[in-house]
Scaffold this motif. Structure first.
Motif, PDB file in Angstrom:
ATOM      1  N   SER A 224       0.841  -1.192   0.000  1.00 52.75           N
ATOM      2  CA  SER A 224       0.000   0.000   0.000  1.00 52.75           C
ATOM      3  C   SER A 224       0.879   1.246   0.000  1.00 52.75           C
ATOM      4  O   SER A 224       2.111   1.170   0.069  1.00 52.75           O
ATOM      5  N   SER A 225       0.235   2.407  -0.016  1.00 58.32           N
ATOM      6  CA  SER A 225       0.989   3.660  -0.022  1.00 58.32           C
ATOM      7  C   SER A 225       1.714   3.909   1.293  1.00 58.32           C
ATOM      8  O   SER A 225       2.585   4.774   1.370  1.00 58.32           O
ATOM      9  N   HIS A 226       1.382   3.145   2.334  1.00 57.98           N
ATOM     10  CA  HIS A 226       2.058   3.293   3.625  1.00 57.98           C
ATOM     11  C   HIS A 226       3.474   2.711   3.603  1.00 57.98           C
ATOM     12  O   HIS A 226       4.243   2.977   4.523  1.00 57.98           O
ATOM     13  N   TYR A 227       3.770   1.944   2.565  1.00 60.13           N
ATOM     14  CA  TYR A 227       5.119   1.389   2.416  1.00 60.13           C
ATOM     15  C   TYR A 227       5.881   2.287   1.443  1.00 60.13           C
ATOM     16  O   TYR A 227       5.509   2.410   0.278  1.00 60.13           O
ATOM     17  N   THR A 228       6.932   2.920   1.918  1.00 64.94           N
ATOM     18  CA  THR A 228       7.621   3.939   1.121  1.00 64.94           C
ATOM     19  C   THR A 228       8.981   3.501   0.602  1.00 64.94           C
ATOM     20  O   THR A 228       9.651   4.278  -0.078  1.00 64.94           O
ATOM     21  N   LYS A 229       9.393   2.265   0.899  1.00 62.96           N
ATOM     22  CA  LYS A 229      10.676   1.788   0.417  1.00 62.96           C
ATOM     23  C   LYS A 229      10.548   1.267  -1.010  1.00 62.96           C
ATOM     24  O   LYS A 229       9.441   0.997  -1.490  1.00 62.96           O
TER      25      LYS A 229
END
Length: 266
Positions: A224-229
């Motif tokens: 999801s967009s909560h994962y930024t790596k």
């Protein structure tokens, strides 16, 4: 029958996740990154690992049980360590859980480790212990027996590349799936594998006659967009007979974790 697989991110987005699960109520939920802290009634604690600091829903397993009251729940710990309530250490178990709708008879189970063994005295160094769980159920609607086995793959600080430990992990997962199944029965394997889409893990499972649905469906990722790596893939779902698939999707809305739910309808 609907089967959902999700890394719950320790309940970080529980306000979004709990109503989503209560409303969707999958027949079988395979949930990774589950926190169980029976020594406290606190809602939130903190996980600390060097610079890695995360809020943890202290009794995430309890929360999901309450959201799915009509499901049989099995918690499978991988390790016991501590979470923090300010400066106070609280013993807490960490692992995965499986939830099965009560109308589905559970006619077999298997629980084991795909990496290391149970760690009772702390989470330990990376890559840490990782567990897996499989259930064999009877589906009265379809008149058949099938198994669903899931794992949370090891986290290697160097990345998601193929390693000897991941090769052993894949072999153990495959073995556990066979242990809980009978020859010729429908098998599903899923989880947060912590590998890329071109991983030898998926090739190893393909050699066992399993079709991977995320990559076969052309989905652009499972984060999801909560994962930024970098890297958008981590979660996979495989099935022994693709003809049994009525529908499969990677759910991007609502966002209930830093992973997307995988939902298979048979």
């Amino acid at each position: 029958m609907r089967i959902m697989c999700l890394n719950g991110w320790g309940g970080t987005l529980h306000e979004e996740l709990l109503p989503y699960l209560a409303q969707s109520a999958p027949d079988i939920l395979c949930l990774q990154e589950v926190v169980h802290s029976p020594a406290t009634d606190k809602d939130w604690l903190t996980y600390r690992d060097g610079d890695h600091v995360l809020p943890q829903r202290a009794n995430f397993f309890r929360d999901i049980c309450r959201a799915l009251p009509d499901h049989v729940a099995v918690f499978c710990p991988a390790a016991q360590g501590v979470l923090w309530d300010g400066d106070s250490a609280v013993p807490s178990q960490w692992g995965l859980a499986t939830f099965v709708q009560r109308s589905l008879p559970i006619i077999g189970q298997v629980q084991g480790f795909v990496h290391k063994d149970y760690a009772p005295d702390g989470y330990g160094d990376h890559p840490r212990s990782r567990s897996a769980h499989g259930v064999r159920v009877h589906d009265p609607g379809a008149g058949r027996d099938l198994s669903v086995t899931h794992m949370h793959g090891l986290r290697d600080l160097r990345g998601k590349m193929d390693t000897p430990a991941r090769a052993v992990q894949a072999a153990r997962l495959r073995s556990l799936s066979h242990q809980v199944s009978r020859p010729g029965e429908l098998r599903v394997i899923c989880g947060d594998f912590n590998v890329e889409a071109d991983s030898a893990t998926l090739r190893h499972l393909a050699e066992d006659g399993l079709t991977e649905l995320v990559t076969a469906g052309g989905f652009p990722g499972t984060r999801s967009s909560h994962y930024t790596k970098p890297g958008r893939f981590a979660d996979y779902m495989l099935i022994s007979d693709p003809e049994a698939v009525q529908h499969f999707e990677v759910v991007t809305d609502p966002e209930v974790s830093d992973h997307c739910p995988l939902v298979l309808t048979l």
